[in-house]
Design a protein around this motif. Structure first.
Motif, PDB file in Angstrom:
ATOM      1  N   ASP A   1       0.848  -1.172   0.000  1.00 28.02           N
ATOM      2  CA  ASP A   1       0.000   0.000   0.000  1.00 28.02           C
ATOM      3  C   ASP A   1       0.897   1.240   0.000  1.00 28.02           C
ATOM      4  O   ASP A   1       1.907   1.283   0.705  1.00 28.02           O
ATOM      5  CB  ASP A   1      -0.888  -0.022   1.238  1.00 28.02           C
ATOM      6  CG  ASP A   1      -1.857   1.133   1.297  1.00 28.02           C
ATOM      7  OD1 ASP A   1      -2.197   1.681   0.235  1.00 28.02           O
ATOM      8  OD2 ASP A   1      -2.252   1.507   2.422  1.00 28.02           O
ATOM      9  N   ALA A   2       0.559   2.238  -0.781  1.00 25.73           N
ATOM     10  CA  ALA A   2       1.381   3.450  -0.873  1.00 25.73           C
ATOM     11  C   ALA A   2       1.592   4.070   0.506  1.00 25.73           C
ATOM     12  O   ALA A   2       2.671   4.563   0.820  1.00 25.73           O
ATOM     13  CB  ALA A   2       0.757   4.450  -1.823  1.00 25.73           C
ATOM     14  N   ALA A   3       0.576   4.048   1.346  1.00 18.19           N
ATOM     15  CA  ALA A   3       0.708   4.615   2.685  1.00 18.19           C
ATOM     16  C   ALA A   3       1.764   3.855   3.486  1.00 18.19           C
ATOM     17  O   ALA A   3       2.495   4.444   4.276  1.00 18.19           O
ATOM     18  CB  ALA A   3      -0.627   4.589   3.405  1.00 18.19           C
ATOM     19  N   ASP A   4       1.851   2.535   3.275  1.00 17.99           N
ATOM     20  CA  ASP A   4       2.860   1.745   3.972  1.00 17.99           C
ATOM     21  C   ASP A   4       4.266   2.103   3.506  1.00 17.99           C
ATOM     22  O   ASP A   4       5.202   2.116   4.294  1.00 17.99           O
ATOM     23  CB  ASP A   4       2.625   0.247   3.751  1.00 17.99           C
ATOM     24  CG  ASP A   4       1.367  -0.256   4.426  1.00 17.99           C
ATOM     25  OD1 ASP A   4       0.860   0.424   5.343  1.00 17.99           O
ATOM     26  OD2 ASP A   4       0.881  -1.329   4.030  1.00 17.99           O
ATOM     27  N   LEU A   5       4.411   2.383   2.215  1.00 20.07           N
ATOM     28  CA  LEU A   5       5.725   2.726   1.677  1.00 20.07           C
ATOM     29  C   LEU A   5       6.272   3.993   2.315  1.00 20.07           C
ATOM     30  O   LEU A   5       7.475   4.127   2.523  1.00 20.07           O
ATOM     31  CB  LEU A   5       5.646   2.926   0.157  1.00 20.07           C
ATOM     32  CG  LEU A   5       5.412   1.689  -0.685  1.00 20.07           C
ATOM     33  CD1 LEU A   5       5.215   2.072  -2.146  1.00 20.07           C
ATOM     34  CD2 LEU A   5       6.577   0.726  -0.550  1.00 20.07           C
ATOM     35  N   TYR A   6       5.408   4.929   2.620  1.00 24.03           N
ATOM     36  CA  TYR A   6       5.836   6.219   3.145  1.00 24.03           C
ATOM     37  C   TYR A   6       5.484   6.415   4.609  1.00 24.03           C
ATOM     38  O   TYR A   6       5.625   7.525   5.123  1.00 24.03           O
ATOM     39  CB  TYR A   6       5.222   7.341   2.299  1.00 24.03           C
ATOM     40  CG  TYR A   6       5.681   7.275   0.870  1.00 24.03           C
ATOM     41  CD1 TYR A   6       6.973   7.633   0.521  1.00 24.03           C
ATOM     42  CD2 TYR A   6       4.829   6.821  -0.133  1.00 24.03           C
ATOM     43  CE1 TYR A   6       7.405   7.561  -0.791  1.00 24.03           C
ATOM     44  CE2 TYR A   6       5.253   6.746  -1.448  1.00 24.03           C
ATOM     45  CZ  TYR A   6       6.543   7.122  -1.768  1.00 24.03           C
ATOM     46  OH  TYR A   6       6.965   7.037  -3.062  1.00 24.03           O
ATOM     47  N   ALA A   7       5.042   5.382   5.289  1.00 24.07           N
ATOM     48  CA  ALA A   7       4.579   5.511   6.674  1.00 24.07           C
ATOM     49  C   ALA A   7       5.661   6.089   7.581  1.00 24.07           C
ATOM     50  O   ALA A   7       5.375   6.970   8.399  1.00 24.07           O
ATOM     51  CB  ALA A   7       4.112   4.157   7.202  1.00 24.07           C
TER      52      ALA A   7
ATOM     53  N   SER B   1       7.574  10.723  10.595  1.00 18.98           N
ATOM     54  CA  SER B   1       8.655  11.648  10.926  1.00 18.98           C
ATOM     55  C   SER B   1       8.234  13.091  10.677  1.00 18.98           C
ATOM     56  O   SER B   1       8.478  13.979  11.493  1.00 18.98           O
ATOM     57  CB  SER B   1       9.892  11.294  10.100  1.00 18.98           C
ATOM     58  OG  SER B   1      10.930  12.190  10.346  1.00 18.98           O
ATOM     59  N   ASP B   2       7.590  13.339   9.529  1.00 18.63           N
ATOM     60  CA  ASP B   2       7.101  14.693   9.220  1.00 18.63           C
ATOM     61  C   ASP B   2       6.085  15.154  10.264  1.00 18.63           C
ATOM     62  O   ASP B   2       6.155  16.287  10.750  1.00 18.63           O
ATOM     63  CB  ASP B   2       6.438  14.738   7.840  1.00 18.63           C
ATOM     64  CG  ASP B   2       7.427  14.752   6.689  1.00 18.63           C
ATOM     65  OD1 ASP B   2       8.646  14.870   6.941  1.00 18.63           O
ATOM     66  OD2 ASP B   2       6.979  14.633   5.530  1.00 18.63           O
ATOM     67  N   LEU B   3       5.141  14.287  10.608  1.00 19.51           N
ATOM     68  CA  LEU B   3       4.117  14.660  11.586  1.00 19.51           C
ATOM     69  C   LEU B   3       4.723  14.952  12.951  1.00 19.51           C
ATOM     70  O   LEU B   3       4.296  15.878  13.649  1.00 19.51           O
ATOM     71  CB  LEU B   3       3.047  13.571  11.686  1.00 19.51           C
ATOM     72  CG  LEU B   3       2.149  13.426  10.457  1.00 19.51           C
ATOM     73  CD1 LEU B   3       1.238  12.206  10.593  1.00 19.51           C
ATOM     74  CD2 LEU B   3       1.344  14.691  10.208  1.00 19.51           C
ATOM     75  N   ALA B   4       5.743  14.184  13.334  1.00 21.67           N
ATOM     76  CA  ALA B   4       6.417  14.426  14.618  1.00 21.67           C
ATOM     77  C   ALA B   4       7.116  15.786  14.605  1.00 21.67           C
ATOM     78  O   ALA B   4       7.063  16.531  15.601  1.00 21.67           O
ATOM     79  CB  ALA B   4       7.414  13.311  14.902  1.00 21.67           C
TER      80      ALA B   4
END
Length: 172
Positions: A58-64, A69-72
């Motif tokens: 899933d694309a979301a898994d690739l960039y999770a 890190s960005d959200l943190a």
């Protein structure tokens, strides 16, 4: 056949390492078609090179990890980005907040600010204006390297965003 063996086979199919055809960035349409046929033939012969029994990630898994890190980073620097005490415009308690990083003399930055000013008159929007050079430490912490950069509470976008796209974000 390993991937290294596949690469050797591919090199041999293309005429060897000294052949001009090994410059894969400059293939003619005919050479590209031949290469595609050769790759397909090898993959059909050695299916373990391309495991088809696994579902595509899933694309979301690739960039999770990157998203996390960005959200943190956004959470850690929220006060420096979205505090109503910072220079900017729009109501202090607005529903939507955007921090706009700009640089002096940047035409796209001036256009981005003008777009956001117009949008703030039609939407409940607070915009913080941050000079990228004056706020270098913050820009570096957020890994922003381009002006303008838009920082939302849940994402960061680099480069000028057309007003129509921002309008859609604000309408959600």
């Amino acid at each position: 056949m390993t991937r290294l063996a596949f690469a050797a086979c591919l090199t041999a199919c293309l005429g060897g390492p000294s052949s001009a055809e090994t410059d894969l960035l400059h293939l003619t349409p005919t050479e590209r078609a031949i290469l595609g046929q050769e790759i397909r033939a090898v993959l059909l012969t050695v299916p373990e090179l391309l495991p088809l029994d696994r579902p595509a990630p899933d694309a979301a898994d690739l960039y999770a990890e990157a998203i996390g890190s960005d959200l943190a980073r956004l959470k850690a620097h929220a006060e420096a980005l979205f505090s109503p005490a910072l220079p900017g415009f729009g109501p202090a308690d607005a529903t939507h907040t955007i921090a706009l990083f700009t640089k002096p003399g940047c035409e796209d930055c001036a256009r981005a600010e003008a777009d956001l000013r117009a949008l703030s008159k039609r939407h409940d929007l607070r915009v913080t204006l941050l000079d990228m050079e004056e706020n270098k430490a913050l820009a570096d912490a957020l890994q922003l390297d381009m002006a303008p950069s838009y920082v939302f509470p849940d994402q960061m976008l680099r480069g000028h965003i057309p007003a129509i796209i921002l309008e859609r974000y604000l309408a959600e």
